[in-house]
Design a protein around this motif. Structure first.
Motif, PDB file in Angstrom:
ATOM      1  N   LEU A 476       2.474  59.506  26.113  1.00  0.00           N
ATOM      2  CA  LEU A 476       1.332  59.341  27.017  1.00  0.00           C
ATOM      3  C   LEU A 476       1.788  59.293  28.471  1.00  0.00           C
ATOM      4  N   LEU A 477       2.913  58.628  28.714  1.00  0.00           N
ATOM      5  CA  LEU A 477       3.429  58.534  30.078  1.00  0.00           C
ATOM      6  C   LEU A 477       3.799  59.914  30.624  1.00  0.00           C
ATOM      7  N   LEU A 478       4.450  60.729  29.845  1.00  0.00           N
ATOM      8  CA  LEU A 478       4.783  62.085  30.279  1.00  0.00           C
ATOM      9  C   LEU A 478       3.530  62.899  30.570  1.00  0.00           C
ATOM     10  N   ALA A 479       2.519  62.732  29.721  1.00  0.00           N
ATOM     11  CA  ALA A 479       1.263  63.456  29.946  1.00  0.00           C
ATOM     12  C   ALA A 479       0.588  62.987  31.233  1.00  0.00           C
ATOM     13  N   CYS A 480       0.663  61.689  31.503  1.00  0.00           N
ATOM     14  CA  CYS A 480       0.080  61.161  32.739  1.00  0.00           C
ATOM     15  C   CYS A 480       0.804  61.708  33.963  1.00  0.00           C
ATOM     16  N   ARG A 481       2.107  61.882  33.873  1.00  0.00           N
ATOM     17  CA  ARG A 481       2.844  62.480  34.990  1.00  0.00           C
ATOM     18  C   ARG A 481       2.429  63.932  35.173  1.00  0.00           C
ATOM     19  N   LEU A 482       2.244  64.622  34.047  1.00  0.00           N
ATOM     20  CA  LEU A 482       1.856  66.034  34.114  1.00  0.00           C
ATOM     21  C   LEU A 482       0.500  66.208  34.785  1.00  0.00           C
ATOM     22  N   HIS A 483      -0.417  65.244  34.552  1.00  0.00           N
ATOM     23  CA  HIS A 483      -1.779  65.359  35.071  1.00  0.00           C
ATOM     24  C   HIS A 483      -2.077  64.341  36.170  1.00  0.00           C
ATOM     25  N   GLY A 489      -1.184  55.976  33.356  1.00  0.00           N
ATOM     26  CA  GLY A 489       0.265  55.998  33.549  1.00  0.00           C
ATOM     27  C   GLY A 489       0.826  54.600  33.706  1.00  0.00           C
ATOM     28  N   GLU A 490       0.088  53.748  34.442  1.00  0.00           N
ATOM     29  CA  GLU A 490       0.538  52.358  34.603  1.00  0.00           C
ATOM     30  C   GLU A 490       0.523  51.624  33.266  1.00  0.00           C
ATOM     31  N   ILE A 491      -0.518  51.851  32.477  1.00  0.00           N
ATOM     32  CA  ILE A 491      -0.606  51.198  31.165  1.00  0.00           C
ATOM     33  C   ILE A 491       0.547  51.643  30.273  1.00  0.00           C
ATOM     34  N   ALA A 492       0.774  52.961  30.236  1.00  0.00           N
ATOM     35  CA  ALA A 492       1.826  53.504  29.375  1.00  0.00           C
ATOM     36  C   ALA A 492       3.204  53.018  29.818  1.00  0.00           C
ATOM     37  N   ALA A 493       3.438  53.012  31.133  1.00  0.00           N
ATOM     38  CA  ALA A 493       4.743  52.575  31.644  1.00  0.00           C
ATOM     39  C   ALA A 493       4.978  51.097  31.342  1.00  0.00           C
ATOM     40  N   ARG A 494       3.934  50.278  31.487  1.00  0.00           N
ATOM     41  CA  ARG A 494       4.069  48.854  31.194  1.00  0.00           C
ATOM     42  C   ARG A 494       4.439  48.629  29.722  1.00  0.00           C
ATOM     43  N   LEU A 510       6.867  56.733  36.389  1.00  0.00           N
ATOM     44  CA  LEU A 510       5.713  56.092  37.013  1.00  0.00           C
ATOM     45  C   LEU A 510       5.754  56.301  38.527  1.00  0.00           C
ATOM     46  N   ALA A 511       6.929  56.158  39.131  1.00  0.00           N
ATOM     47  CA  ALA A 511       7.048  56.386  40.573  1.00  0.00           C
ATOM     48  C   ALA A 511       6.696  57.821  40.927  1.00  0.00           C
ATOM     49  N   SER A 512       7.040  58.744  40.079  1.00  0.00           N
ATOM     50  CA  SER A 512       6.695  60.151  40.298  1.00  0.00           C
ATOM     51  C   SER A 512       5.176  60.344  40.282  1.00  0.00           C
ATOM     52  N   ILE A 513       4.492  59.610  39.378  1.00  0.00           N
ATOM     53  CA  ILE A 513       3.025  59.686  39.342  1.00  0.00           C
ATOM     54  C   ILE A 513       2.446  59.146  40.651  1.00  0.00           C
ATOM     55  N   SER A 516       2.955  61.681  43.444  1.00  0.00           N
ATOM     56  CA  SER A 516       2.091  62.863  43.343  1.00  0.00           C
ATOM     57  C   SER A 516       0.675  62.569  43.812  1.00  0.00           C
ATOM     58  N   CYS A 517       0.295  61.268  43.818  1.00  0.00           N
ATOM     59  CA  CYS A 517      -1.045  60.878  44.261  1.00  0.00           C
ATOM     60  C   CYS A 517      -1.028  60.306  45.683  1.00  0.00           C
ATOM     61  N   GLY A 518       0.121  60.364  46.344  1.00  0.00           N
ATOM     62  CA  GLY A 518       0.213  59.869  47.711  1.00  0.00           C
ATOM     63  C   GLY A 518       0.283  58.361  47.834  1.00  0.00           C
ATOM     64  N   ARG A 519       0.599  57.668  46.752  1.00  0.00           N
ATOM     65  CA  ARG A 519       0.681  56.208  46.788  1.00  0.00           C
ATOM     66  C   ARG A 519       2.140  55.799  47.014  1.00  0.00           C
ATOM     67  N   TRP A 520       2.541  55.974  48.282  1.00  0.00           N
ATOM     68  CA  TRP A 520       3.951  55.838  48.627  1.00  0.00           C
ATOM     69  C   TRP A 520       4.448  54.397  48.559  1.00  0.00           C
ATOM     70  N   GLU A 521       3.578  53.429  48.862  1.00  0.00           N
ATOM     71  CA  GLU A 521       4.027  52.035  48.853  1.00  0.00           C
ATOM     72  C   GLU A 521       4.434  51.593  47.438  1.00  0.00           C
ATOM     73  N   GLU A 522       3.612  51.986  46.445  1.00  0.00           N
ATOM     74  CA  GLU A 522       3.953  51.641  45.061  1.00  0.00           C
ATOM     75  C   GLU A 522       5.254  52.318  44.632  1.00  0.00           C
ATOM     76  N   ALA A 523       5.418  53.581  45.046  1.00  0.00           N
ATOM     77  CA  ALA A 523       6.651  54.291  44.713  1.00  0.00           C
ATOM     78  C   ALA A 523       7.857  53.606  45.357  1.00  0.00           C
ATOM     79  N   LYS A 524       7.676  53.164  46.619  1.00  0.00           N
ATOM     80  CA  LYS A 524       8.769  52.496  47.318  1.00  0.00           C
ATOM     81  C   LYS A 524       9.119  51.169  46.644  1.00  0.00           C
ATOM     82  N   TRP A 525       8.092  50.438  46.206  1.00  0.00           N
ATOM     83  CA  TRP A 525       8.336  49.165  45.520  1.00  0.00           C
ATOM     84  C   TRP A 525       9.141  49.387  44.229  1.00  0.00           C
TER      85      TRP A 525
END
Length: 578
Positions: A476-483, A489-494, A510-513, A516-525
């Motif tokens: 599911l996590l891979l599919a969430c990254r794909l789409h 993606g957060e649920i699957a990663a957790r 998860l950081a890649s997801i 891809s959505c422009g949520r840089w702060e979460e990726a940085k964390w």
């Protein structure tokens, strides 16, 4: 440690005369002479053949004895009836039964007990009971035979009633009742009965150990194992196999190393443990070690089947073909079981046509052969062949099993046939009586995720009757990254991190997801979290694993996923460390 590829040493082909653990049969008396022929000689030959498991020969000798004019005694008759039940040959048994009055053995306790055993195996417990009730004299073996008849047919209440009525019990009686409870999954009663036994042999201990293992309680099995006054080879092998089933390879190897006088079955169990738990290199190292003359262990079909499985997992066609040559060179017959191993090797190395050649050479194609071929065609993009093979096996009345549907669903998955895959999954239990397992759910999640049906995939996971393993959530996590689906993606990663907290791959995906959505702060964390925990080694092969050895996405797709994630991970590490 490199694998040894040496020229196989020629070993003599086994024949009846030099086969190990075979006793020479006493030569049967010549039916054309009568001077020195005795009933004892015939009986000795018949019993010797039966003791070696050569039941057709035992029955043939009995028929020769009667045709030569010799009158069979009660021991030769009971041995012939045993042979009839093992072959089986109901017509011959009925003919022997009809002769008993004429031969004067109709009331003999040994013959009557053999009849009870025969009818219990051929006609069921009720027929055996009629013979048992008609017996004027019964010994403990007679009682054990009717007890086994009820136990074999799963009629535990009646088996227990016979057990309680027995005027005398021996250890066989107790073991029969004990194994009945174990096979029925009633471990509590089995354990209580075990501790009530006045005398226990190794079969008693092994039966309860296997009961613990079958119930998933390997700790309980190990506790009982350590309390055994004397352990047989079966005890050690049962524990090694138990650890193999729960994935504890280190404990299995520790027991294997403790064994004194390891025989072929112990080596096979340990090699199989490595092969079945995704550690093929260790399996082949142990296979090479087993071949050394120092250990004096004869390799058999099971040894080679496990080694071929390891080669298939590694995609090592060269070493697999060397094993095939070695098998032929030492004179081991390439039976259907070994051919199935070679099919698995060839399909996983992409040689589907060679696998088909082996498949068509089978004397009798069973569910294992069909399943291997269906999966092989599926992972090599030949979904139409997988579907055709499945239809062929159903038409041939070969009942599909769990492995068959793993292969068929994999074929639908690789071909993108989602609707067909749904119908197949829904028909498993309803039409074929096969309950979907975790691996089937994992493939379905992967299949639905590919085409963007993420909510349906998540709903399928929530409806699973068992606990999803990391492969299901990883799919599911891979599919969430794909789409680029952040919420799921957060649920699957957790969930993945709860099951494997030390794997950095889930952080990367998860950081890649987020990126891809422009949520840089979460990726940085997430970058900082990975750096603080020292998770700089990504185990991508575990992400989205379907429970087997094949990636859920095609090789080209998986490479794109990994390379993209690696590029992002390197840039994050550089930024986080300054």
């Amino acid at each position: 440690m490199s694998l040894q590829r040496v020229t196989p040493t020629k070993r003599p082909i086994q024949t009846l005369s030099n086969a190990p653990n075979r006793h020479h049969l006493p030569f049967p008396p010549n039916p054309t002479t009568t001077a020195n022929d005795t009933t004892h000689q015939w009986t000795s030959s018949i019993r010797s053949a039966s003791d070696q498991g050569r039941f057709k020969l035992a029955l043939s000798l009995y028929l020769r004895m009667t045709r030569s004019g010799h009158r069979p005694d009660n021991f030769s008759i009971s041995t012939a009836l045993k042979a009839c039940s093992r072959i089986p040959s109901p017509a011959s048994a009925s003919a022997i039964h009809a002769q008993l009055h004429r031969l004067g053995h109709a009331s003999d306790v040994y013959v009557q007990t053999a009849l009870v055993d025969f009818y219990s195996r051929s006609s069921g417990a009720d027929s055996a009971r009629r013979v048992f009730d008609a017996m004027r004299h019964k010994n403990v073996v007679s009682w054990n035979s009717i007890l086994s008849a009820y136990a074999r047919s799963g009629r535990l209440a009646e088996a227990r009633r016979v057990f309680d009525e027995m005027p005398r019990r021996d250890v066989v009686s107790w073991n029969s009742m004990l194994s009945s409870y174990v096979k029925a999954g009633d471990l509590d009663r089995a354990v209580r009965l075990f501790w009530e036994m006045p005398v226990r042999d190794s079969a008693s201990w092994n039966s309860v150990i296997c009961g613990y293992i079958d119930s998933g309680d390997v700790t309980g099995a190990r506790d009982l194992f350590e309390r055994m006054p004397e352990r047989s080879g079966v005890s050690w092998i049962a524990m090694i196999s138990g650890y193999s089933r729960c994935g504890d390879v280190e404990s299995a190897r520790s027991l294997f190393d403790r064994m004194v006088g390891r025989d072929r079955r112990a080596w096979n169990a340990m090699i199989a443990c490595y092969a079945q738990n995704g550690r093929p290199r260790e399996a082949l190292r142990l296979f090479n070690l087993m071949r050394k003359p120092d250990f004096n262990v004869e390799l058999d079909e099971m040894t080679f089947a496990c080694a071929l499985s390891a080669c298939a997992q590694l995609g090592d066609l060269r070493f697999g073909l060397w094993i095939e040559e070695y098998i032929r060179f030492i004179g081991v017959e390439l039976d259907d079981h070994l051919k199935t191993g070679l099919i698995d090797l060839h399909v996983k190395c992409g040689s589907v046509d060679k696998a088909f050649g082996l498949f068509h050479s089978f004397r009798c194609r069973d569910v294992v052969a069909y399943s291997a071929m269906i999966l092989g065609c599926g992972i090599n993009g030949r979904a139409s062949d997988s579907i055709r093979l499945f239809e062929e096996m159903v038409k041939a009345k070969v009942r599909p099993n769990e492995a068959t549907f793993v292969g068929l669903l994999t074929a639908y998955n690789h071909a993108g046939l989602v609707e067909e895959g749904r119908r197949c999954f829904n028909s498993m239990e309803a039409k074929h009586g096969v309950v979907p397992r975790t691996d089937h759910y994992s493939i379905m999640v992967e299949m639905l995720g590919r085409v963007g049906c993420l909510d349906e995939a998540y709903g399928l996971i929530k409806g699973m009757p068992m606990m999803p393993h990391v492969g299901v959530w990883g799919a599911l996590l891979l599919a969430c990254r794909l789409h680029s689906n952040v919420e799921l993606g957060e649920i699957a990663a957790r969930r993945c991190l709860e099951l494997e907290p030390d794997s950095g791959g889930y952080y990367v995906l998860l950081a890649s997801i987020y990126s891809s959505c422009g949520r840089w702060e979460e990726a940085k964390w997430l970058r900082r979290e990975m750096a603080e925990k020292g998770l700089d080694k990504v185990d991508y092969c575990r992400v989205g694993a379907t429970g087997g050895n094949d990636p859920p996405y095609s090789i080209s797709e998986l490479k794109v996923q990994i390379e993209a994630a690696q590029d992002e991970k390197h840039s994050w590490t550089k930024e986080a460390t300054g």
